[in-house]
Design a protein around this motif. Sequence first.
Motif, short mmCIF file in Angstrom:
data_model
loop_
_atom_site.label_atom_id
_atom_site.label_comp_id
_atom_site.label_asym_id
_atom_site.label_seq_id
_atom_site.Cartn_x
_atom_site.Cartn_y
_atom_site.Cartn_z
N GLY A 118 13.07 -1.88 0.04
CA GLY A 118 12.28 -1.09 0.51
C GLY A 118 13.08 0.12 0.78
O GLY A 118 14.28 0.27 1.02
N ARG A 119 12.23 1.22 0.62
CA ARG A 119 12.87 2.74 0.73
C ARG A 119 13.40 2.60 2.21
O ARG A 119 14.36 3.68 2.38
CB ARG A 119 11.74 3.86 0.63
N LEU B 295 7.31 -5.72 1.20
CA LEU B 295 6.42 -4.54 0.93
C LEU B 295 4.90 -4.74 0.36
O LEU B 295 4.76 -5.91 0.16
CB LEU B 295 7.15 -3.90 -0.32
N ARG B 296 4.09 -3.72 0.25
CA ARG B 296 3.11 -3.92 -0.40
C ARG B 296 2.96 -4.73 -1.58
O ARG B 296 4.00 -4.53 -2.48
CB ARG B 296 2.04 -2.74 -0.76
N ASP C 292 7.05 2.03 -2.94
CA ASP C 292 7.49 2.03 -1.84
C ASP C 292 9.00 1.38 -1.82
O ASP C 292 9.40 0.88 -0.82
CB ASP C 292 6.78 1.41 -0.76
N TYR D 180 13.77 5.56 -5.95
CA TYR D 180 12.44 6.23 -6.16
C TYR D 180 12.56 7.40 -7.13
O TYR D 180 13.52 8.18 -7.32
CB TYR D 180 11.98 6.79 -4.72
#
Length: 216
Positions: free
Chosen positions: A89-90, A98-99, A112, A140
């Motif tokens: 995750g970021r 995460l999602r 994300d 990202y």
Amino acid sequence: MISNAAETLYENPLASAEDLTTFRLEGEGAVSFPLGRLRLESVRPPEDGQDANVVLWCPEDFPPDIAVEWDFWPIREPGLCILFFHAKGRAGEDLFDLRPRTGPYEQYHHGDLDTYHVSYFRRRWPAERAFHTCNLRKSYGFHLVAQGPDPLPSVLDAEGPYKLRLTVDRGHISFAINDVTSFEWYDDQPLAGGKLGFRQMAPLIGEYANLRVSQL
């Protein structure tokens, strides 16, 4: 399965369903072992576009400085293969917290998470089939940071296994196929490790075996 060998962090033959009990598949795909090695494919038609693509994640988290090795056989083209690595995750979250993701590429480069990804056996579009390259991107974002030749033959001429090796050493990233280096790149702001996963773009079918991750 964690190896007891001091220099090896993880080994998995990818030879049977038992070897993948803790792996996570994203997208509508199928795994099988018709030849005693992992076969990965989408169950959706390529006309479904990005919704037809799949990612299979190894459940382990790895440190920043590693070598990743695996065997690869191309079985059906067109399509392409990607290895995600150092994915998390970021904000440093575990990737699996995460999602949920379902396969479309944008979820991985503008979602994300942060990750590197190397694409190889790029045979999806006419330009890719005419001039074979391996690409390294950092996310990202969709930042192409390195590119090099891809010596893998087309399915018609492929025999395999092809030995793939990715190394990350204090920001120095290199990728080789059968000991032939495709590219090298230095990141002065390297990602801090994380998970790795195999991605395929439909209708490609690929086979994998002998995954090994070693500490550098």
